[in-house]
Every structure is written in structure tokens, then in C-alpha cells.
Motif scaffolding. Structure first.
Motif, PDB file in Angstrom:
ATOM      1  N   HIS A 200      39.729 -26.186 -39.968  1.00 23.07           N
ATOM      2  CA  HIS A 200      39.288 -26.529 -41.313  1.00 23.07           C
ATOM      3  C   HIS A 200      40.043 -27.738 -41.893  1.00 23.07           C
ATOM      4  O   HIS A 200      39.475 -28.570 -42.590  1.00 23.07           O
ATOM      5  CB  HIS A 200      39.548 -25.278 -42.154  1.00 23.07           C
ATOM      6  N   CYS A 203      38.646 -31.410 -41.816  1.00 24.51           N
ATOM      7  CA  CYS A 203      37.183 -31.447 -41.722  1.00 24.51           C
ATOM      8  C   CYS A 203      36.632 -32.285 -42.874  1.00 24.51           C
ATOM      9  O   CYS A 203      37.063 -32.155 -44.021  1.00 24.51           O
ATOM     10  CB  CYS A 203      36.611 -30.038 -41.782  1.00 24.51           C
ATOM     11  N   ARG A 205      33.979 -31.947 -44.294  1.00 26.53           N
ATOM     12  CA  ARG A 205      33.201 -31.114 -45.215  1.00 26.53           C
ATOM     13  C   ARG A 205      34.098 -30.341 -46.177  1.00 26.53           C
ATOM     14  O   ARG A 205      33.620 -29.516 -46.960  1.00 26.53           O
ATOM     15  CB  ARG A 205      32.337 -30.126 -44.418  1.00 26.53           C
ATOM     16  N   CYS A 223      29.329 -27.283 -46.636  1.00 25.77           N
ATOM     17  CA  CYS A 223      30.277 -26.547 -45.808  1.00 25.77           C
ATOM     18  C   CYS A 223      29.525 -25.507 -44.980  1.00 25.77           C
ATOM     19  O   CYS A 223      28.532 -24.943 -45.419  1.00 25.77           O
ATOM     20  CB  CYS A 223      31.327 -25.882 -46.694  1.00 25.77           C
ATOM     21  N   LEU A 224      30.029 -25.251 -43.804  1.00 22.88           N
ATOM     22  CA  LEU A 224      29.333 -24.362 -42.867  1.00 22.88           C
ATOM     23  C   LEU A 224      29.929 -22.955 -42.860  1.00 22.88           C
ATOM     24  O   LEU A 224      29.545 -22.112 -42.055  1.00 22.88           O
ATOM     25  CB  LEU A 224      29.422 -24.953 -41.451  1.00 22.88           C
ATOM     26  N   PHE A 225      30.876 -22.698 -43.778  1.00 22.37           N
ATOM     27  CA  PHE A 225      31.629 -21.447 -43.704  1.00 22.37           C
ATOM     28  C   PHE A 225      30.852 -20.223 -44.177  1.00 22.37           C
ATOM     29  O   PHE A 225      30.868 -19.176 -43.538  1.00 22.37           O
ATOM     30  CB  PHE A 225      32.921 -21.583 -44.511  1.00 22.37           C
ATOM     31  N   CYS A 230      30.783 -20.851 -39.531  1.00 25.90           N
ATOM     32  CA  CYS A 230      31.924 -21.697 -39.165  1.00 25.90           C
ATOM     33  C   CYS A 230      33.231 -20.911 -39.230  1.00 25.90           C
ATOM     34  O   CYS A 230      33.533 -20.248 -40.217  1.00 25.90           O
ATOM     35  CB  CYS A 230      32.037 -22.924 -40.070  1.00 25.90           C
ATOM     36  N   PRO A 233      38.117 -22.199 -41.020  1.00 29.39           N
ATOM     37  CA  PRO A 233      39.260 -21.731 -41.811  1.00 29.39           C
ATOM     38  C   PRO A 233      39.931 -20.498 -41.211  1.00 29.39           C
ATOM     39  O   PRO A 233      40.972 -20.071 -41.703  1.00 29.39           O
ATOM     40  CB  PRO A 233      38.619 -21.348 -43.161  1.00 29.39           C
TER      41      PRO A 233
HETATM   42  S1  SF4 Z   1      34.561 -24.147 -43.108  1.00 25.77           S
HETATM   43 FE1  SF4 Z   1      33.947 -25.353 -41.339  1.00 25.77          FE
HETATM   44  S2  SF4 Z   1      32.462 -26.829 -42.146  1.00 25.77           S
HETATM   45 FE2  SF4 Z   1      33.496 -25.945 -43.937  1.00 25.77          FE
HETATM   46  S3  SF4 Z   1      35.112 -27.398 -44.356  1.00 25.77           S
HETATM   47 FE3  SF4 Z   1      36.010 -25.840 -43.012  1.00 25.77          FE
HETATM   48  S4  SF4 Z   1      35.789 -26.546 -40.903  1.00 25.77           S
HETATM   49 FE4  SF4 Z   1      34.473 -27.824 -42.251  1.00 25.77          FE
END
Ligand code: SF4
Lengths: 315, 517
Positions: A200, A203, A205, A223-225, A230, A233
Motif C-alpha cells: 500500500h 501506491c 491510488r 482505490c482497490l481495497f 486489494c 494494506p
Molecule cells: S489498497 Fe491497494 S489500490 Fe488502494 S491504495 Fe492501497 S495498494 Fe493501492
């Protein structure tokens, strides 16, 4: 500065060769400079060596008898133990390859497990192939070599996690090994130099994450979380700190991090989805307090700036 | 054929894996051969019950050198199940990434895997060009070897621009791709490809791509070699000279039957031409006679492989992958099943592509001389020459269409079944997938190496490289370099260290190990 020569042997077990190909992608130094400048003598690498079959067998037996000193052993791929513990799902000369790995580790000055399969078992650490890592089976200590294993220089196996392991980590670890720089390791024996930051961190994003502006389908900016699975984090790894192939990383290209440095990779739940309860991810970022995180995210979403909500900010 | 299998054991489903080849030798010549995959990794079993999209993450891990080819096969199956046609930009990006992977694989295989055998000082003591071969190909120090490590690594930066990293990205998703590179990155990609092309022309071909296209017959190939010192000194020219000195045209015949699944679906709006909607066409060929492909004719025989016995060969939609290593050790010797096309043994790879695409040079070579190590390796050496131009065109189209779509929303995967059938660097690759309730219920994979390195089938017919090994001279059983050339000409895997495993249970028999070791 010329370092005393050290010998290196690279062994492949139950893997795909991806760490080797990652390694070849290193730029500073590239693999040619690496071996030259550090005075590393590559005794054998399955992709790079061309000694004759008989010479290779002789080399192996000299290492196993101790006649040929082995300073650094790199193992790529898991230790396959199936079926029923026999190891016959992966053989060399009709003998289980796990025995060879065990015997080489007994002679090595230092052992580097390259890639998540070698570290923790990775693909195949299931009922069928019964794969394990060198000193861990998933999160459990032990693995092939056992909890108490120490290489000749007194160190446990150093786990260079990742599927594949990042090229700069493999090269960096070899540089440390060649120059005898000591490592600080985390609870899964990964050098904290590369495995204390999360994927994370770095990144592009991140700004979207901060204000909880989320992607809910591929190809969006955000964000892909929260929806796309994702694991950035949740797991440590240097992908966004070091970048891949001198260029990018999966999250930067819109691909969720799959958490490939984690002992539990590959996870059982579907990729590309975030397991959640009523929209709240079950797994929260490394080290956060659930209650605090919820309050913070609620407020952050309310405070999100327009350019993020409208997704005019490039990732 | 009853064979004592003591000494060769176990698995493979990741067919690009460890292999051991056992050969029988009489008067210094191979009279019979058995090819055994020695590792079983269980990927197909692993897929059952996983999420519908999980093949995009899991199957690239089957092979570190062709992870994108598995990604492509997996995503094409999911596109088909979802009934979605990816937008043009997604086609261009997917194709470009796959082409980069194939080109780097061809160059690395040719120089780092195949040619390095000529730097084998023991085996080639008498070869006039030995010193030059060592100066070029010695591992980590030969000048060609160094250049290939450096140039291929830089080429692969192009995949990272498109998909985040190489190997093991999952940027292809049903409906398209996960992102579109910024315009500056597309320009960078263009420079990467241009730069690589210039290096390939200068070093590997010794001439321009255009000059090479004119080589359309054996006579034209001979004339090309005669034409200039540059041609003769290029890696390709040097290969052709070495091939003559070492008799590669007489080595490694094989079944003379070829298979290609075709590749690279064309964007709707493109100046690149192809046939049947693809840049490379699908088909199978007997010698140079090309027939259309009928995917229902594919079946896998397990009579000589360590899998639960089946009465008859099964189509991959019905196929099973249940390891079963006991009870019939007499005739069973591999973890690779035996795929057959309409019951026939076929070879796949760049040579098959050249024939099925109707490349005149290869039609002439196969028509006049039949398959051999020379033709097979030549096809791999020069395949980049036939794709680099097209890559330039697609990059320019991307630049012009940089604001267009690259993804059609395809969130839920409906119930259904489909196959993703493509050409990997090493040949025909298929994923046969069934999805129910957003879960995978069936996943069968046939890799190129399964076609080429298959064991015998129920009729006793040898797999492609088992057949190609017959007649190979073995001058030194401790250093069987000719057998290495034969196997390597099929490009079995990233690594193919052919080596003698056992001195022989009975005189004249030995086992060669080919693979990751
Ligand atoms: S959760 Fe994934 S997509 Fe979102 S900021 Fe963190 S690493 Fe990037």
C-alpha cells in the motif's frame, strides 16, 4: 573493492521458475555485473549453466561430501512432499528432490528461500501435493528443515517472499550475503528492509484510499481495497516502493495486490473480491484498530475532495 | 511396451516442468525413447471450487516464463463464457504484452538455452568455431549471452507499462484490461520496441526485417547467407553455419504433423491483416498440407501416465486430473498425459505456426527436407522478425485511440463453459473451463509441452520428441549433446539441462533429465 570469492548454488523445486525470470529483470546491477563485481562464483543455475550432466553430478556430490564449499544456497519453488509424505511427486534420478534440498541445506553457509513457494509452501501447500517451505509451512514454523535449523554461519533460512520475489530483493539479498551485511528479520524471517512497509505504501491510488474513494469495477480510478480485493494494506512488500521492471506495479496498473508475500498466499477466498461484512472489509490494514479505523474512514469519505470524487486525478 | 520404470518417477501437470528422458542406445544411436514429466503440481485440482476469476491469478503461476500465455488462455475462456467482446484497445494491449513475452522467450531460448550447447567444450572439442561459440555464448560472460540478458530485460519493461509487472501480472480481465497506459507511457513503449527491433536486426538477423522477409525458399536462404559478412556473422548466420557443421538438418525428425491454435484476435479497427479474425491462423497440418482445426478432435490419453485409468481418451471438457501412481508401473512412466488430435501425434511450436500460416520458406524446407532440429530452431530464431512490425502498428493505433475504451463491464460471470485456445511461445495452449454459481467447477489445461513431450498412447505411438529422438547419435553418454539439441529444439521449458541421470541398468540404456534442475 574486491570481496573474497563466495560460491553460489541455485536449486529449483516445486515452482514455476518465475523467481529466476524476475531475477533476470534486475537493472542495477544486472545479473552479469552482480556476479562479477561481488566476486560470486555461480556453481550452478538451472537456466544459466551449461556444464555437462556428468560434471553437474560430480559438483553435487562434491558439495554433499563437503569437498566443495557452498557459501550461498538459493532455493526457488516449494518442497513437494506428496503423496503421503514420500516426496515422489517431485523427483530427481527417481529420488525425492526434498532429500537433495535437505542435504544441500546441511552444507550451506547461508540459505536464501527465493519466492513464496520456497518460503512458505505457496502453491501446492494443500492436501494433494503436500508442499511446504524450507522453514515454514504457511504460518507454522518448521517446514522441511525444522524450527532449529541453522546454516553453517548460524542463521535461519532468510525468506525472500513474493510470487515472484521482486528482482531488487533477490539481488539486494545476494549483495548483503556477499558482503556479510547482517539482516534484521521479521517474525516470518523476511528481511525487514523490504518487508516492513506494506504494498500500500507508495501506491499511486493512496490518495483515493485515504478518502475512501473506491473502485467498484475494473478500469476505474480509485482505490482497490474496499471492493476489488486489494491486499496492499494487509501485507508487507516492496512492490510500490521499488517498482517492477523499473516501471510500475500491479495496483498502479489497476490490478489488485494479491498479497503474494504472505505466508497464507494463495488465499482460499476468491481473488478480485474483498471479503466483507455489510460493506466493511473483514481484514483491516496491518496494525489498525477496528473502531478507530471505522470512524476515520467515515469522516474521510465525507471530507473527500471533488477531484477525487470525480476521479479527475490520474493514478 | 513394457518398460522397467525404476529410476524415473512422478509428476507433471505444469507441463513446462521437470522432465526426464530415457533412451535406449544401440551402436551409438538412439533406438527408443521415453519422456517422463517428473513433477506433479496439481494446478487443475487446485482450481476446482475457486472463484470464477481465480484462473487469472492462479494459472500464470504454472509457468514463470510464459505466465502471460496462461493469463491469455484463462481470460479468453472467461470472455467467451461471459459473451463479451473486449474493446479494440484491450485487444491491442493484450496482444502487445503477449507478443513481448513471446519475443523475449524466443530470443532467450535461442541464445541462452539452445546456442549455449555449442559452448560445451568437451562435446565440441573438434569444432572449428568452438572458440567463437564460447566467446558468444558462455553463460554470463559470452557477448551474445550478455546482450540477450540486457535486451530482453528492457523489452519486458513494456509488459510492466501495460500490466504493472512481469512475470505474473493479471491485468487481462473478462471484458478487457484493467488500465490504459498514459500517453507518455505509450510513447515510451514505442521506444522500447523500436530499440529492441534495432538490436534484433543488427545482432540476431544482421539485416533489416524487410530484407529478411524476402527469404522465401531454401535457395533464398542460401543466397542470404552468401550475401554478406554481416549475415554470416549475425547470430542467425552463425547458427546456420554451426548447424551445417554439426548436421542439425539430419537430426530430430519428429512426426511431421503440426498443430497451431492460432493467436492474437484482431481489433475491429486495424490495418493489421490476418485470417479468421486472428493475426495467426489456427489449423493442423500433415507435412505442408494444412487443414482447418476442429477442437472436438482433441483428446487426452492416460494409458502411459500416472493418472486414474480411463477406458478411452477424453476431451478436456470431460477430462479428469487424478494422480494415481500405483498398480501399473510396468507401462506407466510420466506425469504428462498424452494429448492427441484426431488420434494423431502432432508437434506444436513456432515451426507449426510457420507452416500453418503458410510461410513460404518453411513450406519449402518441410516440403524438401522434412522437420529437423535446424528447421525447428530456425523458426524460433526468426519468429520475432514476423511480429515486430505488427507491434509497431498496434502501438501507433493505441496512440491514436488513447481516449477510447479498454474495458466493457463484466462483473458477474454467468454459468457456462468455454475454452481459451491460443499460441504460447512454445505452441498450442488450451484452458477448458466450466463455471457454476460464480465458482469454477472444471478446469483442464493442455500445455504445448504436453503435446510435444507426451508419453506413448494406448496404440503405442510415441510422443513428438520421443519420436524425434530416434536415430540421434550419442557419442558420449556422459555428455549427450545431440539429444540435448533435439529436445531443446522443442523448447520444452525455461530450463532444459539435459543430463545423464543413471549410467544404465542394462548396457546401452541411460536416462537423460531435462528440466528445472
Ligand atoms: S489498497 Fe491497494 S489500490 Fe488502494 S491504495 Fe492501497 S495498494 Fe493501492
Amino acid at each position: 573493492m574486491m570481496h573474497p570469492q563466495k560460491t553460489v548454488y541455485w536449486l529449483q523445486g516445486g515452482g514455476c521458475g518465475g523467481d529466476t525470470f524476475s531475477f533476470l529483470g534486475s537493472e542495477f546491477p544486472d545479473v552479469i555485473e552482480l556476479f562479477r563485481r561481488l566476486n560470486l562464483q555461480l556453481l550452478w543455475h538451472p537456466s544459466l549453466s551449461n556444464s555437462s550432466p556428468a560434471d553437474h553430478e560430480l559438483l553435487l556430490s562434491n558439495i554433499l561430501t563437503g569437498e566443495q564449499p557452498l557459501d550461498i544456497l538459493l532455493v526457488e519453488g516449494s518442497v513437494i512432499c506428496g503423496p503421503a509424505g514420500t516426496g515422489m511427486f517431485d523427483t530427481k534420478n527417481g529420488q525425492p528432490k526434498k532429500e537433495l534440498i535437505y542435504n544441500l541445506a546441511a552444507q550451506a553457509g547461508l540459505v536464501l528461500a527465493v519466492g513464496t513457494c520456497a518460503c512458505f509452501g505457496g502453491f501446492g501447500s494443500d492436501q494433494v501435493t503436500e508442499a511446504t517451505g524450507l522453514q515454514f509451512a504457511r504460518k507454522e514454523r518448521g517446514g522441511l528443515l525444522g524450527v532449529n535449523y541453522r546454516s553453517k554461519n548460524g542463521q535461519p533460512v532468510v525468506n525472500l517472499a513474493g510470487c515472484p520475489c521482486h528482482h531488487d530483493v533477490i539481488v539486494g539479498a545476494l549483495i548483503s550475503a556477499a558482503t556479510e551485511v547482517a539482516w534484521e528479520l521479521d517474525e516470518y524471517q523476511r528481511p525487514i528492509e523490504w518487508f516492513s512497509t506494506t504494498v500500500h505504501q507508495g501506491c499511486t491510488r493512496n490518495e483515493y484510499h485515504e478518502y475512501r474513494v473506491e473502485e467498484s469495477d475494473f478500469g476505474e480510478m480509485g482505490c482497490l481495497f474496499f471492493h476489488m480485493g486489494c491486499a496492499g494494506p494487509l501485507v508487507p512488500g516492496p512492490c510500490n516502493k521499488l517498482l517492477w521492471n523499473q516501471q510500475s506495479s500491479k495496483p498502479r496498473a489497476g490490478v489488485p495486490c494479491f498479497g503474494c508475500t504472505d505466508p497464507d498466499f494463495p488465499r482460499a477466498t476468491p481473488f478480485f473480491q474483498t471479503p466483507n461484512i455489510e460493506g466493511i472489509p473483514i481484514s483491516l490494514p496491518m496494525g489498525v484498530n477496528r473502531a478507530h479505523y471505522m470512524v476515520y474512514k467515515g469522516m474521510a469519505a465525507a471530507a473527500a475532495p471533488e477531484h477525487l470524487k470525480k476521479r479527475t486525478s490520474k493514478v | 511396451m513394457i518398460l522397467n520404470t525404476t529410476g524415473i518417477t512422478i509428476p507433471v501437470n505444469r507441463a513446462e516442468g521437470d522432465l526426464e528422458i530415457r533412451v535406449e542406445i544401440e551402436d551409438g544411436v538412439v533406438t527408443d525413447a521415453w519422456s517422463a514429466g517428473t513433477m506433479y503440481r496439481g494446478f487443475e485440482t487446485m482450481m476446482r471450487g475457486r472463484g470464477a476469476l481465480d484462473g487469472l491469478v492462479v494459472t500464470p503461476r504454472i509457468c514463470g516464463i510464459c505466465s502471460l500465455t496462461h493469463l491469455t488462455a484463462a481470460v479468453e475462456a472467461l470472455d467467451a463464457i461471459s459473451g463479451v467482446v473486449p474493446p479494440d484497445n484491450a485487444r491491442r494491449l493484450r496482444n502487445l504484452a503477449l507478443m513481448i513475452e513471446t519475443v523475449q522467450s524466443d530470443v532467450r531460448q535461442s541464445i541462452l538455452m539452445f546456442m549455449v550447447d555449442f559452448a560445451n567444450r568437451q562435446a565440441y572439442r573438434g569444432l572449428p568455431a568452438l572458440d567463437e561459440a564460447c566467446a558468444r555464448y558462455a553463460p554470463l560472460s559470452g557477448r551474445a549471452a550478455i546482450e540477450v540478458v540486457r535486451e530482453t530485460k528492457r523489452l519486458l519493461q513494456g509488459v510492466a507499462i501495460i500490466g504493472g509487472q512481469w512475470p505474473h501480472t493479471s491485468f487481462m480481465v473478462p471484458g478487457g484490461v484493467t488500465s490504459m497506459p498514459d500517453i507518455s507511457k505509450i510513447l515510451q513503449l514505442r521506444i522500447i520496441i523500436e530499440r529492441f527491433t534495432a538490436w534484433y536486426e543488427r545482432t540476431v538477423l544482421g539485416c533489416s526485417l524487410e530484407r529478411w522477409q524476402a527469404v522465401d525458399s531454401i535457395a533464398a536462404l542460401d543466397a542470404w547467407l552468401e550475401e554478406s559478412e554481416q549475415h554470416r556473422n549475425s547470430e542467425l548466420g552463425f547458427f546456420l553455419q554451426l548447424a551445417r557443421q554439426t548436421g542439425l538438418a539430419e537430426l530430430g525428425r519428429g512426426p511431421n504433423c503440426f498443430l497451431s491454435f492460432g493467436n492474437l484476435p484482431l481489433p475491429e479497427d486495424t490495418t493489421v491483416s490476418g485470417r479468421g479474425g486472428r493475426f495467426q491462423q489456427a489449423g493442423w497440418a500433415e507435412g505442408t498440407t494444412v487443414h482447418p482445426l476442429d477442437a472436438t478432435k482433441i483428446a487426452e490419453d492416460t494409458s502411459h501416465a500416472w493418472f486414474a485409468p480411463k477406458k478411452e481418451p477424453l476431451h478436456p471438457y470431460d477430462g479428469e486430473t487424478k494422480p494415481y501412481a500405483s498398480g501399473h508401473s510396468g507401462q506407466v512412466y510420466s506425469w504428462i498425459k498424452a494429448p492427441r488430435y484426431g488420434g494423431r501425434v502432432v508437434e506444436t511450436g513456432p515451426l507449426a505456426e510457420m507452416i500453418i500460416d503458410g510461410r513460404p520458406l518453411f513450406l519449402d524446407l518441410i516440403g524438401q527436407q522434412g522437420p529437423s532440429v535446424l528447421v525447428r530452431q530456425l523458426a524460433r530464431f526468426i519468429r520475432p522478425a514476423y511480429v515486430l512490425d505488427t507491434m509497431h502498428i498496434w502501438i501507433d493505433e493505441l496512440r491514436r485511440h488513447s481516449m477510447d475504451f479498454f474495458y466493457r463491464s463484466t462483473r458477474a460471470i454467468p454459468d457456462g463453459e468455454a475454452a481459451g485456445m491460443i499460441q504460447a511461445a512454445r505452441g498450442a495452449l488450451g484452458h477448458w473451463v466450466k463455471v457454476e454459481d460464480e465458482r469454477i467447477t472444471h478446469y483442464q489445461i493442455i500445455t504445448p509441452t504436453a503435446w510435444n513431450g507426451s508419453p506413448r498412447d494406448a496404440s503405442g505411438a510415441r510422443g513428438a520428441w520421443e519420436a524425434a529422438l530416434i536415430g540421434t547419435p550419442i557419442d558420449d553418454s556422459a555428455n549427450p549433446v545431440a539429444a540435448g539439441h533435439v529436445i531443446r529444439s522443442f523448447d520444452p521449458c525455461l530450463v532444459c539441462a539435459v543430463h545423464c541421470l543413471v549410467g544404465g541398468r542394462k548396457r546401452g540404456r541411460m536416462t537423460l533429465g531435462v528440466g528445472n534442475r
